[in-house]
Design an enzyme around this catalytic site. Structure first.
Site, PDB file in Angstrom:
ATOM      1  N   LYS A 152      -5.117  -0.546 -10.962  1.00 56.13           N
ATOM      2  CA  LYS A 152      -4.504  -1.798 -10.720  1.00 56.13           C
ATOM      3  C   LYS A 152      -5.008  -2.223  -9.923  1.00 56.13           C
ATOM      4  O   LYS A 152      -5.375  -3.727  -9.224  1.00 56.13           O
ATOM      5  CB  LYS A 152      -3.674  -2.317 -11.098  1.00 56.13           C
ATOM      6  CG  LYS A 152      -2.804  -2.056 -12.518  1.00 56.13           C
ATOM      7  CD  LYS A 152      -1.084  -2.230 -12.483  1.00 56.13           C
ATOM      8  CE  LYS A 152       0.047  -1.469 -11.681  1.00 56.13           C
ATOM      9  NZ  LYS A 152      -0.882  -0.233 -12.023  1.00 56.13           N
ATOM     10  N   ARG A 211       6.947  -6.088 -14.443  1.00 56.39           N
ATOM     11  CA  ARG A 211       7.120  -4.502 -14.691  1.00 56.39           C
ATOM     12  C   ARG A 211       8.384  -4.544 -15.942  1.00 56.39           C
ATOM     13  O   ARG A 211       8.297  -3.298 -16.019  1.00 56.39           O
ATOM     14  CB  ARG A 211       7.732  -4.078 -13.550  1.00 56.39           C
ATOM     15  CG  ARG A 211       6.559  -3.506 -13.292  1.00 56.39           C
ATOM     16  CD  ARG A 211       6.661  -2.275 -11.988  1.00 56.39           C
ATOM     17  NE  ARG A 211       6.088  -1.530 -11.097  1.00 56.39           N
ATOM     18  CZ  ARG A 211       5.342  -1.144 -10.147  1.00 56.39           C
ATOM     19  NH1 ARG A 211       4.551  -1.903  -9.726  1.00 56.39           N
ATOM     20  NH2 ARG A 211       5.368  -0.211  -9.584  1.00 56.39           N
ATOM     21  N   ARG A 259      -4.731  10.287  -4.241  1.00 54.34           N
ATOM     22  CA  ARG A 259      -5.287   8.558  -3.560  1.00 54.34           C
ATOM     23  C   ARG A 259      -4.787   8.808  -1.585  1.00 54.34           C
ATOM     24  O   ARG A 259      -3.813   9.905  -1.479  1.00 54.34           O
ATOM     25  CB  ARG A 259      -3.901   8.040  -4.150  1.00 54.34           C
ATOM     26  CG  ARG A 259      -4.235   6.332  -3.315  1.00 54.34           C
ATOM     27  CD  ARG A 259      -3.406   5.772  -3.936  1.00 54.34           C
ATOM     28  NE  ARG A 259      -2.073   5.577  -4.642  1.00 54.34           N
ATOM     29  CZ  ARG A 259      -0.860   4.951  -5.184  1.00 54.34           C
ATOM     30  NH1 ARG A 259      -1.585   3.841  -5.423  1.00 54.34           N
ATOM     31  NH2 ARG A 259       0.340   5.045  -5.590  1.00 54.34           N
ATOM     32  N   ARG A 287       1.325   8.483  -0.113  1.00 52.36           N
ATOM     33  CA  ARG A 287       2.516   7.371  -0.266  1.00 52.36           C
ATOM     34  C   ARG A 287       3.412   8.515  -0.291  1.00 52.36           C
ATOM     35  O   ARG A 287       2.797   9.819  -0.812  1.00 52.36           O
ATOM     36  CB  ARG A 287       2.486   6.843  -0.995  1.00 52.36           C
ATOM     37  CG  ARG A 287       1.471   5.217  -0.482  1.00 52.36           C
ATOM     38  CD  ARG A 287       1.142   4.164  -1.518  1.00 52.36           C
ATOM     39  NE  ARG A 287       2.330   4.176  -2.577  1.00 52.36           N
ATOM     40  CZ  ARG A 287       1.928   3.368  -4.097  1.00 52.36           C
ATOM     41  NH1 ARG A 287       0.967   2.647  -3.499  1.00 52.36           N
ATOM     42  NH2 ARG A 287       2.823   3.419  -5.175  1.00 52.36           N
ATOM     43  N   ARG A 308       7.641   7.809 -11.464  1.00 56.82           N
ATOM     44  CA  ARG A 308       7.354   6.979 -12.742  1.00 56.82           C
ATOM     45  C   ARG A 308       6.794   6.287 -13.558  1.00 56.82           C
ATOM     46  O   ARG A 308       6.748   5.624 -14.105  1.00 56.82           O
ATOM     47  CB  ARG A 308       6.408   6.502 -11.243  1.00 56.82           C
ATOM     48  CG  ARG A 308       6.907   5.905  -9.674  1.00 56.82           C
ATOM     49  CD  ARG A 308       5.943   6.485  -8.896  1.00 56.82           C
ATOM     50  NE  ARG A 308       4.859   5.795  -8.696  1.00 56.82           N
ATOM     51  CZ  ARG A 308       3.003   5.779  -7.806  1.00 56.82           C
ATOM     52  NH1 ARG A 308       3.260   7.129  -7.780  1.00 56.82           N
ATOM     53  NH2 ARG A 308       2.981   5.039  -8.320  1.00 56.82           N
TER      54      ARG A 308
HETATM   55  P1  AP5 Z   1      -4.936   1.807  -7.216  1.00 59.56           P
HETATM   56  O1  AP5 Z   1      -6.367   1.209  -7.793  1.00 59.56           O
HETATM   57  O2  AP5 Z   1      -4.320   2.333  -6.063  1.00 59.56           O
HETATM   58  O3  AP5 Z   1      -3.654   2.461  -8.492  1.00 59.56           O
HETATM   59  P2  AP5 Z   1      -2.524   1.210  -9.371  1.00 59.56           P
HETATM   60  O4  AP5 Z   1      -2.608   1.328 -10.446  1.00 59.56           O
HETATM   61  O5  AP5 Z   1      -2.403   0.545  -8.396  1.00 59.56           O
HETATM   62  O6  AP5 Z   1      -1.645   2.393  -8.908  1.00 59.56           O
HETATM   63  P3  AP5 Z   1      -0.105   2.331  -8.564  1.00 59.56           P
HETATM   64  O7  AP5 Z   1       0.824   3.454  -7.475  1.00 59.56           O
HETATM   65  O8  AP5 Z   1      -0.409   1.209  -6.926  1.00 59.56           O
HETATM   66  O9  AP5 Z   1       0.821   1.569  -8.769  1.00 59.56           O
HETATM   67  P4  AP5 Z   1       2.587   1.166  -8.977  1.00 59.56           P
HETATM   68  O10 AP5 Z   1       2.479   0.363  -9.970  1.00 59.56           O
HETATM   69  O11 AP5 Z   1       2.743   2.700  -9.649  1.00 59.56           O
HETATM   70  O12 AP5 Z   1       2.686   1.141  -6.990  1.00 59.56           O
HETATM   71  P5  AP5 Z   1       2.933   0.222  -6.608  1.00 59.56           P
HETATM   72  O13 AP5 Z   1       2.427  -0.108  -4.758  1.00 59.56           O
HETATM   73  O14 AP5 Z   1       3.081  -1.529  -7.651  1.00 59.56           O
HETATM   74  O15 AP5 Z   1      -5.727   3.148  -8.055  1.00 59.56           O
HETATM   75  C1  AP5 Z   1      -5.143   4.772  -7.529  1.00 59.56           C
HETATM   76  C2  AP5 Z   1      -6.023   6.634  -7.155  1.00 59.56           C
HETATM   77  O16 AP5 Z   1      -7.110   6.206  -8.235  1.00 59.56           O
HETATM   78  C3  AP5 Z   1      -6.891   5.062  -5.841  1.00 59.56           C
HETATM   79  O17 AP5 Z   1      -7.088   6.986  -5.104  1.00 59.56           O
HETATM   80  C4  AP5 Z   1      -8.761   5.231  -6.339  1.00 59.56           C
HETATM   81  O18 AP5 Z   1      -9.071   4.759  -5.525  1.00 59.56           O
HETATM   82  C5  AP5 Z   1      -8.602   5.590  -7.688  1.00 59.56           C
HETATM   83  N1  AP5 Z   1      -9.203   5.084  -8.320  1.00 59.56           N
HETATM   84  C6  AP5 Z   1      -8.832   3.666  -8.944  1.00 59.56           C
HETATM   85  N2  AP5 Z   1      -9.413   3.135 -10.154  1.00 59.56           N
HETATM   86  C7  AP5 Z   1     -10.389   4.743 -10.215  1.00 59.56           C
HETATM   87  C8  AP5 Z   1     -11.407   4.724 -11.763  1.00 59.56           C
HETATM   88  N3  AP5 Z   1     -11.799   4.217 -12.025  1.00 59.56           N
HETATM   89  N4  AP5 Z   1     -12.630   5.542 -11.529  1.00 59.56           N
HETATM   90  C9  AP5 Z   1     -11.482   6.615  -9.973  1.00 59.56           C
HETATM   91  N5  AP5 Z   1     -10.533   6.601  -9.424  1.00 59.56           N
HETATM   92  C10 AP5 Z   1      -9.977   5.390  -9.425  1.00 59.56           C
HETATM   93  O19 AP5 Z   1       4.482   0.096  -6.605  1.00 59.56           O
HETATM   94  C11 AP5 Z   1       5.265   0.936  -5.896  1.00 59.56           C
HETATM   95  C12 AP5 Z   1       6.527   0.997  -5.985  1.00 59.56           C
HETATM   96  O20 AP5 Z   1       6.987  -0.109  -5.579  1.00 59.56           O
HETATM   97  C13 AP5 Z   1       7.072   0.839  -7.180  1.00 59.56           C
HETATM   98  O21 AP5 Z   1       7.461   2.283  -8.136  1.00 59.56           O
HETATM   99  C14 AP5 Z   1       8.503   0.534  -7.684  1.00 59.56           C
HETATM  100  O22 AP5 Z   1       9.507   1.626  -7.025  1.00 59.56           O
HETATM  101  C15 AP5 Z   1       8.243  -1.075  -6.908  1.00 59.56           C
HETATM  102  N6  AP5 Z   1       7.824  -1.829  -7.269  1.00 59.56           N
HETATM  103  C16 AP5 Z   1       6.547  -2.251  -6.388  1.00 59.56           C
HETATM  104  N7  AP5 Z   1       6.547  -3.714  -8.169  1.00 59.56           N
HETATM  105  C17 AP5 Z   1       7.443  -3.635  -8.757  1.00 59.56           C
HETATM  106  C18 AP5 Z   1       7.954  -4.730  -9.632  1.00 59.56           C
HETATM  107  N8  AP5 Z   1       6.947  -5.726 -10.274  1.00 59.56           N
HETATM  108  N9  AP5 Z   1       9.309  -4.519 -10.039  1.00 59.56           N
HETATM  109  C19 AP5 Z   1      10.281  -2.991  -9.644  1.00 59.56           C
HETATM  110  N10 AP5 Z   1       9.497  -2.888  -8.766  1.00 59.56           N
HETATM  111  C20 AP5 Z   1       8.435  -2.635  -7.983  1.00 59.56           C
END
Ligand code: AP5
Length: 213
Positions: free
Chosen positions: A13, A88, A127, A160, A171
């Site tokens: 994402k 979410r 990552r 991270r 997660r």
């Molecule tokens: P990346 O693009 O970073 O993936 P992502 O889907 O953004 O993954 P996240 O782990 O950031 O999502 P998340 O939703 O768990 O975390 P968030 O920060 O929102 O890609 C991942 C890796 O793969 C990278 O290294 C990239 O280079 C590689 N990659 C990407 N595409 C690729 C491809 N096609 N092929 C190969 N490699 C690829 O949230 C973190 C925490 O914050 C949550 O756990 C929660 O505690 C809190 N939080 C955030 N939002 C909320 C909410 N709305 N409600 C409650 N808590 C929340």
């Protein structure tokens, strides 16, 4: 243009939202990035969120909804925005509908990026994130030109805390329990795409979907 990107942790994402933001000239709103920045600055929100995030759980809805209500009022959101990591929970989705309605706005596209658990684990464990600007790399699929140095700003790359194996597993469980029901909530609008191809191919597909081709 308002786009909601759904998908498991590691589905890509953030990577795609960063590219779409540049291509479409709209804002990228990542609740994860906002929360990490709040932790870095030691704000009251950051202090409350830290424990939940490190354990791989969700930060309470009330905190997140307030963040979004404020963020979408900022000037860079005037032309539209991509929501990455929000909503979410069904409660967050209902609140988003209310917030948008108040401003006479509506969601244009809801896209779910589908990947298997094994891909999630490989992506998240490889990552590396920039401490300074927050851009993500991958040691194999999207490697920086110099090891552990951000190509964009020269900042140091780190792993991270929530990208450790046990936390990733948790997660994924949280995703299935709390976020997966959103596919039912958005069932009339959601478009599912396979997000296991290379990064540029997925961007092309997303651009075509968003532009209605
Ligand atoms: P990346 O693009 O970073 O993936 P992502 O889907 O953004 O993954 P996240 O782990 O950031 O999502 P998340 O939703 O768990 O975390 P968030 O920060 O929102 O890609 C991942 C890796 O793969 C990278 O290294 C990239 O280079 C590689 N990659 C990407 N595409 C690729 C491809 N096609 N092929 C190969 N490699 C690829 O949230 C973190 C925490 O914050 C949550 O756990 C929660 O505690 C809190 N939080 C955030 N939002 C909320 C909410 N709305 N409600 C409650 N808590 C929340």
């Amino acid at each position: 243009m308002i786009v909601v990107l759904l998908g498991a942790p590691g589905s890509g994402k953030g990577t795609q939202a960063t590219k779409l933001k540049d291509a479409l000239g709209i804002a990228h709103i990542s609740t994860g990035d906002i929360l990490r920045e709040s932790i870095k600055k030691g704000t009251p929100v950051g202090k409350k969120a830290k424990e939940y995030m490190e354990a791989g759980g969700l930060v309470p809805d009330s905190i997140i909804i307030e963040i979004i209500a404020q963020r979408i009022k900022e000037p860079d959101c005037k032309k539209g925005f991509i929501l990455d990591g929000f909503p979410r929970t069904v409660k967050q989705a209902e609140s988003l509908d209310g917030i948008l309605k108040e401003s006479n706005l509506k969601i244009d596209k809801v896209i779910s990026m589908d990947v298997t658990d094994s891909i999630v684990i490989e992506r998240l464990s490889g990552r590396r994130t920039c401490r300074k600007c927050g851009v993500n790399f991958h040691i194999k699929y999207n490697a920086p030109s110099k090891e552990n140095i951000c190509d964009k700003c020269g900042g140091e790359l780190y792993q991270r805390n929530d990208d450790k194996a046990e936390t990733i597993k948790h997660r994924l469980e949280v995703y299935r329990k709390d976020t997966y029901p959103l596919l039912e909530y958005y069932k009339k609008a959601v478009i599912n795409i396979k997000a296991d191809e290379d990064i540029d191919k997925i961007t092309e597909r997303l651009m075509a979907l968003i532009k209605g081709k």
